[in-house]
Design a protein around this motif. Sequence first.
Motif, PDB file in Angstrom:
ATOM      1  N   PRO A  55       1.877   4.941  -2.188  1.00  0.00           N
ATOM      2  CA  PRO A  55       1.534   3.601  -2.198  1.00  0.00           C
ATOM      3  C   PRO A  55       1.026   3.103  -3.511  1.00  0.00           C
ATOM      4  N   ARG A  57      -0.961  -0.441  -5.261  1.00  0.00           N
ATOM      5  CA  ARG A  57      -1.787  -1.606  -5.004  1.00  0.00           C
ATOM      6  C   ARG A  57      -1.123  -2.840  -5.289  1.00  0.00           C
ATOM      7  N   ALA A  96     -13.281  -3.420   3.901  1.00  0.00           N
ATOM      8  CA  ALA A  96     -11.880  -3.619   3.212  1.00  0.00           C
ATOM      9  C   ALA A  96     -12.075  -4.237   1.816  1.00  0.00           C
ATOM     10  N   LYS A  99     -13.118  -1.138  -0.307  1.00  0.00           N
ATOM     11  CA  LYS A  99     -11.876  -0.430  -0.499  1.00  0.00           C
ATOM     12  C   LYS A  99     -10.856  -0.720  -1.550  1.00  0.00           C
ATOM     13  N   SER A 100     -10.416  -2.232  -1.284  1.00  0.00           N
ATOM     14  CA  SER A 100      -9.350  -2.632  -1.891  1.00  0.00           C
ATOM     15  C   SER A 100      -9.535  -3.308  -3.187  1.00  0.00           C
ATOM     16  N   ARG A 101     -11.055  -3.834  -3.297  1.00  0.00           N
ATOM     17  CA  ARG A 101     -11.337  -4.232  -4.491  1.00  0.00           C
ATOM     18  C   ARG A 101     -10.723  -5.770  -4.405  1.00  0.00           C
ATOM     19  N   ASP A 124      -1.280  -6.118   0.078  1.00  0.00           N
ATOM     20  CA  ASP A 124      -2.197  -5.018  -0.505  1.00  0.00           C
ATOM     21  C   ASP A 124      -2.474  -4.166   1.003  1.00  0.00           C
ATOM     22  N   GLY A 125      -1.752  -3.037   1.071  1.00  0.00           N
ATOM     23  CA  GLY A 125      -2.077  -2.113   2.395  1.00  0.00           C
ATOM     24  C   GLY A 125      -3.443  -1.713   2.140  1.00  0.00           C
ATOM     25  N   ASN A 126      -4.352  -1.728   1.146  1.00  0.00           N
ATOM     26  CA  ASN A 126      -5.687  -1.337   1.315  1.00  0.00           C
ATOM     27  C   ASN A 126      -6.495  -2.189   1.790  1.00  0.00           C
ATOM     28  N   PHE A 127      -6.260  -3.253   2.377  1.00  0.00           N
ATOM     29  CA  PHE A 127      -7.032  -4.260   2.801  1.00  0.00           C
ATOM     30  C   PHE A 127      -6.595  -4.480   4.222  1.00  0.00           C
ATOM     31  N   MET A 129      -4.639  -2.558   6.170  1.00  0.00           N
ATOM     32  CA  MET A 129      -3.246  -2.320   6.270  1.00  0.00           C
ATOM     33  C   MET A 129      -2.518  -3.451   6.158  1.00  0.00           C
TER      34      MET A 129
END
Length: 277
Positions: A55, A57, A96, A99-101, A124-127, A129
């Motif tokens: 993945p 960012r 979220a 985690k994603s900043r 951004d999948g870190n936020f 999903m």
Amino acid sequence: MELKSLFLKANNELENTGNRPRSRRITCKKCGKQVSVARIRKNNFVCPECGHYFPVRARRRILMLTDKRSFVEMDRDMESKNVLNFPGYDEKLSAAREKSRENEGVICGEATIGGSRVCIFAMDGNFMMGSMGAVVGEKITRLFEYATEQHLPVIGVTVSGGARMQEGMISLMQMSKISAAVKRHDEQGNLYIVLLTNPTTGGVDASFAMLGDITLSEPHARVGFAGPRVIEKTLNQKLPEGFQKAERVLECGFIDAIVPRQEQRDYIDRVLKLHGY
């Protein structure tokens, strides 16, 4: 400090992350081999041993696709609110962001690719999903409206689990809102290129992810509406091999080309030049 160093600093945080290749190694989930982070980064976040796609960012994705120091972000400070007082949503948003900043699940702005001006958004999948809530919908809609006014093409990179359930109908409304903005952009003769990444599903897949003039995908990306387990339980039968994989979706005509990550920037640049940008 040398004076020239002041002029080498980018006017946005995309290139100023402070991240440099580290010597540590990680285990590839696909081949199980230990690979150095430096090699993975050098290979565009693709495992050099087996070709597994890690993945990426949203900001890194934009950096990989656009000309150096060209990206200028729009609407960065917009944040989601718990307008429905959904239990636990405030905590999820806080987690979220940590985690994603990032403030939200999509980054939007203007940049150049091969010298051509473009508008670009990357989810951004870190936020959460990459789920689509009101702010995600508003930011993408504003980007299309700006691109329509400036007669610029839009490049969209999607990764999402779908609509954000904590925002209920407000989230689902974003499907039609963005789709309407895409249509107005198209009616003015502007180009929209979509790059589908793993996974692109749910309401995002059912709306703006499938409205591009040219639809590209990364290899093996999952593209579809409902998840395979939901479909199997609904139909009470096992799905065929490769179901919802980009290669199968390409065969069905919903994707125009599958482009390896290392070739995406040059591929998009050629498409822009072919269309006169």
